[in-house]
Design an enzyme around this catalytic site. Structure first.
Site, short mmCIF file in Angstrom:
data_model
loop_
_atom_site.label_atom_id
_atom_site.label_comp_id
_atom_site.label_asym_id
_atom_site.label_seq_id
_atom_site.Cartn_x
_atom_site.Cartn_y
_atom_site.Cartn_z
N SER A 12 37.39 39.82 36.69
CA SER A 12 36.99 38.41 36.64
C SER A 12 36.66 38.05 35.19
O SER A 12 37.49 38.24 34.31
CB SER A 12 35.82 38.15 37.59
OG SER A 12 35.50 36.77 37.63
N HIS A 39 40.40 36.51 38.67
CA HIS A 39 39.97 35.17 39.08
C HIS A 39 40.53 34.13 38.12
O HIS A 39 40.35 34.23 36.90
CB HIS A 39 38.45 35.07 39.10
CG HIS A 39 37.82 35.94 40.15
ND1 HIS A 39 36.50 36.31 40.12
CD2 HIS A 39 38.35 36.52 41.27
CE1 HIS A 39 36.23 37.07 41.18
NE2 HIS A 39 37.33 37.20 41.88
N ASP A 131 32.51 40.24 43.70
CA ASP A 131 33.83 40.41 44.30
C ASP A 131 34.36 41.81 43.98
O ASP A 131 34.11 42.35 42.90
CB ASP A 131 34.80 39.34 43.77
CG ASP A 131 36.07 39.26 44.59
OD1 ASP A 131 36.09 39.77 45.72
OD2 ASP A 131 37.06 38.68 44.09
#
Length: 309
Positions: A12, A39, A131
């Site tokens: 991310s 992401h 995540d």
């Protein structure tokens, strides 16, 4: 010895640089297919495949629906689409967001684990919140290998740290150490670390409403990893759930400030047209509303003690 020839990599915040460095260290003759989810903003241009093509020897591209899986290639999740790994092909899906993201790392990790079991090596790099933790847990439960970037090296330590705290990660490595490990894993590594983790799952209803759609949620506990799920399919790790709920509260408070200001303006506009008695009542109401507005602003700004005075 098991050949780990399905490599899934998630990142991310700070991930663009980290993934380029990792891919640069992979050999041209790597006997594995590599899948990457980072992401992205839904309307971003999707430049990561071009960056990876310049960074390392393996060809990278966004897959299309039912793209065949080939060894020695990199498949990158497109903006606003989940990357889903099936037994023989790669899919892109526009399903519900997970952890507020589409593409989501957990989605890719989970699909790879279910489709390829112990052939999977899951790699989690830098990022915010949590995540990837639930997805790594699934990889481990299906016999795959879990690799996490050392949080002390990561640009953002929250994602790798959450995974380390949530499950028995097999390898915690600096970025430069990950490509040589992946090469060894693809041919079967006699020194491979084994992490035993009991398949302890539980599920129960909660009083929480989904921050995305408002639906009822259940709490799923996988070892030390917690994930909230709604009936639509939205999923949230614990850190992401707390962050989003905090955002919901803050937005509601700012909405209250806005409505209070509008009410104050309305009262000030109408008082000139009222008789003396009604105007006096309105002035008293204006005084109360100004105090209310000041208290709301202090609450929004985190000044809780003076807001309650």
């Amino acid at each position: 010895m098991i050949a780990r020839d399905i490599i899934v990599i998630g990142a991310s915040a700070g991930g663009f640089e980290a993934i380029q460095r990792l891919v640069a260290g992979l050999p041209r003759d790597l006997e594995a297919a590599v899948f990457i989810t980072i992401h992205l903003y839904p309307r971003s241009e999707g430049v990561l495949p071009d960056l990876l093509n310049r960074a390392g020897p393996l060809p990278a591209a966004h897959p299309w629906e039912e793209t065949p899986i080939e060894m020695g290639r990199i498949y990158v999740a497109p903006p606003d689409y989940h990357l889903i790994v099936s037994p023989k092909t790669v899919h892109v899906g526009h399903g519900p967001k997970e952890n507020l993201h589409r593409p989501c790392i957990n989605t890719m990790f989970r699909s790879a684990a279910m489709s390829h079991g112990e052939r999977v090596a899951g790699v989690l790099l830098t990022g915010l919140l949590d995540d990837g933790s639930a997805g790594l847990w699934e990889i481990q439960q299906h016999g795959g290998v879990t690799v996490v970037q050392d949080p002390d090296e990561a640009a953002f330590r929250s994602m790798p740290e959450s995974a380390i705290l949530g499950l028995n990660v097999q390898y915690i490595l600096r970025l430069a150490e990950i490509p040589p490990l992946l090469r060894r894993l693809t041919i079967g590594d006699r020194t491979e670390s084994r992490a035993q983790q009991a398949d302890s799952r539980s599920e129960h209803r909660t009083m929480q409403a989904c921050p995305e759609c408002g639906g009822a949620m259940t709490l799923h506990t996988m070892g030390r990893v917690k994930e909230f799920r709604c009936h639509v399919g939205h999923r949230f790790g614990l850190k992401t759930m707390v962050s989003e709920k905090s955002g919901v509260v803050e937005r509601a408070m700012w909405k209250a400030v806005s409505q209070s200001e509008e009410l104050l303006q309305l009262l000030e506009q109408v008082q000139a047209d009222l008789d003396e008695e009604a105007a006096r009542m309105v002035r008293e109401e204006i005084t109360r509303r100004k105090a209310e507005q000041q208290a709301l602003r202090r609450l929004v700004n985190g000044d809780f003690e003076t807001a309650l005075e």
